[in-house]
Design an enzyme around this catalytic site. Structure first.
Site, PDB file in Angstrom:
ATOM      1  CD  GLU A  90      -2.861  -1.136   2.401  1.00 31.38           C
ATOM      2  OE1 GLU A  90      -4.010  -1.553   2.240  1.00 31.38           O
ATOM      3  OE2 GLU A  90      -2.418  -0.767   3.497  1.00 31.38           O
ATOM      4  CB  CYS A 103       3.245   7.694   2.904  1.00 30.58           C
ATOM      5  SG  CYS A 103       3.868   6.581   4.156  1.00 30.58           S
ATOM      6  CB  CYS A 110       7.516  -4.450   8.949  1.00 32.23           C
ATOM      7  SG  CYS A 110       8.925  -3.637   9.740  1.00 32.23           S
ATOM      8  CB  CYS A 114       6.629  -1.378  16.197  1.00 30.73           C
ATOM      9  SG  CYS A 114       8.279  -0.988  15.601  1.00 30.73           S
ATOM     10  CB  CYS A 117       3.184  -1.045  13.719  1.00 29.87           C
ATOM     11  SG  CYS A 117       3.311  -1.052  11.934  1.00 29.87           S
ATOM     12  CB  CYS A 332       1.629   6.750  10.849  1.00 29.98           C
ATOM     13  SG  CYS A 332       2.208   8.120   9.890  1.00 29.98           S
TER      14      CYS A 332
HETATM   15  S1  SF4 Z   1       6.322   0.847  12.954  1.00 29.37           S
HETATM   16 FE1  SF4 Z   1       5.586  -0.913  11.777  1.00 29.37          FE
HETATM   17  S2  SF4 Z   1       6.450  -0.658   9.711  1.00 29.37           S
HETATM   18 FE2  SF4 Z   1       7.615   0.691  11.109  1.00 29.37          FE
HETATM   19  S3  SF4 Z   1       9.377  -0.568  11.782  1.00 29.37           S
HETATM   20 FE3  SF4 Z   1       7.774  -0.827  13.329  1.00 29.37          FE
HETATM   21  S4  SF4 Z   1       6.700  -2.686  12.636  1.00 29.37           S
HETATM   22 FE4  SF4 Z   1       7.877  -1.950  10.891  1.00 29.37          FE
END
Ligand code: SF4
Length: 353
Positions: A90, A103, A110, A114, A117, A332
């Site tokens: 995306e 963006c 990923c 985190c 996220c 975000c």
């Molecule tokens: S915020 Fe999400 S996309 Fe960014 S590094 Fe952490 S897990 Fe990965």
């Protein structure tokens, strides 16, 4: 097959040389590759038709297919883009007062995990090629019928950009080439969750803006919400920031997501002010937005303002940022191209690396 849109101008010139052609033929091809709307070598009218066929037989012009388009009430647009192997990414077009910011994603999923996220819930599927990262700009321009390219590019979509370092730097070389889309490095910001060694490499290799997803002033809190902190604790991150070559009048952006009762107290605001002392810094405060079924809570407006005041009193520029595109999960940290039921982790929405 050669993926022509993953090649820099120099590499295309070298390729032309290897094909027994003058370097300018490579330059010609490079220039056409970054014109929105190009569908194939048959359209490169200043190449002799024989050469068009030779290039077409040796490689391909990668194109991202727009699979979905969603528009937010605030004008933000999220595109779901299909890749050749069937995966999807995306990217998000954010309207500002008189320009657009785009963006970009750098990975499918990923690996950073985190806890706030959605992208992390996908796990890591693969790195994007340079053609798939830079190609997002072309896909957006074509889809939205833009005559001018979006003014700003931020590498803050799906993925940790610095974990796909080679393709990221290649992408920036392509995007900043005057024969291509001709972006200035000042219009490009690379965001990271804190890969300290790659931050230093980035500073040496490219002249772009750097944003750091910090989200906590101490290791205890940070490693709770960002596992990367166990590998690169805050001291490593701050040392890397202090060694980062920052041009005059430019600053490192620190993103700070405010989570109620976790990192939004006055002691953390004071800790943040102490931590960043001596670094040319701009701080973006992002109040967390609650989502059903997710455990983090939004900070109160009062606490957000008090947190900001501590920072501004300490001499920092601290801006409260409201995430755009929340109603279409384009804010975000909300990007995710897999059904959440099938994903893992305990992540919720908000700021990405
Ligand atoms: S915020 Fe999400 S996309 Fe960014 S590094 Fe952490 S897990 Fe990965």
């Amino acid at each position: 097959m050669i993926d022509y849109r993953s090649l820099t101008r120099k590499e295309l010139e070298d390729l032309a040389g290897n094909m027994g052609l003058p370097a300018y033929r490579g330059r010609q091809v490079f220039k056409w590759l970054w014109r929105p709307g190009l569908s194939g070598f048959h359209e490169i009218t200043d190449l002799p038709s024989g050469l068009r066929n030779v290039f077409a037989q040796k490689g391909r012009i990668a194109r991202l297919k727009v699979a979905t388009e969603q528009k937010s009430v605030d004008g933000t647009i999220k595109l779901g883009l299909g890749l050749d192997d069937g995966l999807m990414i995306e990217c998000v077009v954010i309207p500002e007062k008189d320009h657009l910011t785009l963006c970009l994603s750098t990975q499918v999923g990923c690996a950073m995990g985190c806890s706030f996220c959605y992208t992390a819930r996908m796990g890591f599927l693969r790195n994007l090629e340079a053609s798939e990262i830079a190609g997002q700009v072309i896909a957006v321009m074509e889809r939205l019928g833009l005559e001018e390219r979006p003014r700003n590019l931020v590498f803050m979509g799906m993925g940790e950009p610095l974990a796909n370092y080679e393709n990221l730097t290649r992408t920036v070389q392509i995007l900043t080439d005057e024969l291509g889309l001709n972006y200035s490095g000042r219009r490009i910001t690379v965001s990271t969750s804190g890969l300290a060694p790659e931050m230093l490499r980035l500073g040496q290799d490219l002249d772009v803006g750097l944003a750091i997803s910090l989200h906590a002033p101490d290791d205890e809190i940070r490693q709770e919400i960002m596992p990367i902190n166990r590998r690169y604790p805050i001291s490593a991150l701050i040392n890397a920031c202090k060694s980062y070559p920052i041009k005059p009048r430019r600053r490192i952006t620190f993103e700070y997501l405010l989570l109620q009762g976790i990192n939004d107290r006055m002691e953390q605001a004071r800790g943040l002010a102490r931590l960043l002392r001596g670094i040319p810094a701009k701080i973006n405060l992002i109040p967390f937005n609650e989502s059903p079924g997710l455990s983090f809570k939004a900070p109160s407006e009062e606490d957000v303002l008090a947190f900001q005041k501590v920072l501004t009193d300490a001499g920092y520029t601290a801006i409260i940022r409201k995430s755009k595109g929340q109603d279409i999960a384009a804010a975000c940290g909300q990007l995710n191209t897999m059904p959440l039921l099938h994903t893992r982790g305990r992540c919720i929405n908000t700021n990405t690396a």
